[in-house]
Design a protein around this motif. Structure first.
Motif, PDB file in Angstrom:
ATOM      1  N   ARG A 107       0.775  -1.275  -0.083  1.00  0.00           N
ATOM      2  CA  ARG A 107      -0.059   0.040   0.094  1.00  0.00           C
ATOM      3  C   ARG A 107       0.834   1.217   0.181  1.00  0.00           C
TER       4      ARG A 107
ATOM      5  N   ASN B  60      -2.292   5.676  -6.062  1.00  0.00           N
ATOM      6  CA  ASN B  60      -2.383   5.450  -4.726  1.00  0.00           C
ATOM      7  C   ASN B  60      -3.135   4.018  -4.530  1.00  0.00           C
TER       8      ASN B  60
ATOM      9  N   GLY C  91      -4.639   1.860  -1.795  1.00  0.00           N
ATOM     10  CA  GLY C  91      -4.844   1.601  -0.325  1.00  0.00           C
ATOM     11  C   GLY C  91      -6.372   1.662  -0.044  1.00  0.00           C
TER      12      GLY C  91
ATOM     13  N   ASP D 254       1.978   4.076   2.220  1.00  0.00           N
ATOM     14  CA  ASP D 254       0.613   4.683   2.788  1.00  0.00           C
ATOM     15  C   ASP D 254       0.687   5.516   4.151  1.00  0.00           C
TER      16      ASP D 254
END
Length: 309
Positions: free
Chosen positions: A221, A241, A243, A283
């Motif tokens: 992540r 991204n 996540g 993340d």
């Protein structure tokens, strides 16, 4: 002449029979898998090249509660096999009946009867049949008794050992997409349909195309420099991204949100492929939207530098 995908093995037309057949789960169609395909073709270049694989992956059938682990779902797998020279892809449905079929019956009924295979190739660790009762040595004995050629291909290795789907999965989960790419021969790609998010990215000044990971493996992540492959054939650099959006209260599923550089348009409902090129950072949870906005801006600068965009 394109590649034909057959999702059943009963009553195949004559054109789909009688080829040289590479066997395996072939998840990822990595360099090792392509070595098996090349060996199958080299043994009988006069015959059409086919790949036999299983859908779903046997592990998905036996352990449905496992987290998703696939590198390639069938459409992407078929595309990669076509690129490697396959004229036919046999995606044999892996169900309770196939799981219960003894190795010899699988050879007699599917490989010989249904596919009419004239040459077979597999990796040294190929196993099949009820409780994995058949292996490469069994396949070789069976084929030779029927006058069918067989090529057992030794593991393709690099300095770190044998190339395998397991190694590629681990590289992605550890945040090293470039290591995965070296073993795959291309950047790893997640394909999916763009869905309507809550438009927050647009409000922040960073509109994103959102796809769910679904049955794909969840990579580390965090934030990536990526290339997006769009339905019109164009490839656009961006920042993405992976996540569950912790700053925004969290998602029940993992999503891949991608901001495309210097691009505008509507991708809703279209299928896109997102190729993970470089992992930039893990993340993180930010203290409010301004901090999130500043982080995205910094990520975009870094991603552009990495991609030369």
């Amino acid at each position: 002449m394109g590649c034909h995908v057959w999702t059943g093995w009963h009553a195949l037309p004559e054109a789909a029979r009688g080829g040289t057949v590479a066997l395996g789960n072939l998840d990822g169609v990595h360099a090792g898998h392509r070595a098996v395909l090349a060996a199958a073709h080299a043994a009988r270049p006069d015959l059409p090249l086919a790949a036999l694989t299983f859908e779903p992956h046997p592990r998905e059938h036996f352990r449905p509660e496992d987290p998703p682990f696939r590198l390639t779902l069938l459409p992407a797998k078929a595309r990669a096999l076509a690129d490697a020279g396959c004229a036919h892809v046999h995606a044999v449905p892996f169900d309770a009946a196939l799981a219960a079929m003894e190795a010899e019956a699988f050879c007699d009924v599917v490989l010989h009867g249904a596919l009419g295979a004239r040459h077979l190739a597999c990796g040294a660790d190929f196993a099949f049949g009820h409780r994995r009762g058949g292996d490469a040595a069994f396949l070789a004995r069976w084929a030779e008794a029927r006058g069918i050629g067989v090529t057992i291909v030794p593991h393709l290795s690099d300095s770190a050992g044998p190339i395998s789907s397991t190694r590629i999965r681990r590289a992605l989960q550890d945040g090293y997409p470039e290591r995965a790419a070296a073993l795959l021969g291309r950047d790893w790609e997640v394909r999916g349909e763009v869905f309507h998010g809550d438009r927050l990215g647009r409000e922040l000044g960073w509109p994103t195309a959102n796809i769910w990971l679904g049955r794909h493996l969840e990579p580390a992540r965090g934030v990536y420099a990526v290339f997006a492959s769009l339905a019109d054939g164009s490839v656009v650099p961006g920042v993405a991204n992976v996540g569950r959006r912790p700053t925004l209260g969290g998602d029940p599923q993992t999503r891949l949100e991608t901001h495309l550089f210097d691009w505008s348009g509507d991708l809703y409902g279209q299928e896109v492929g997102i190729r993970l090129h470089r992992f930039l950072r893990q993340d993180a949870t930010f203290d409010g939207l301004d901090a999130l906005k500043a982080a995205i801006a910094a990520d975009a600068v870094q991603a552009r530098a990495v991609l030369g965009a």
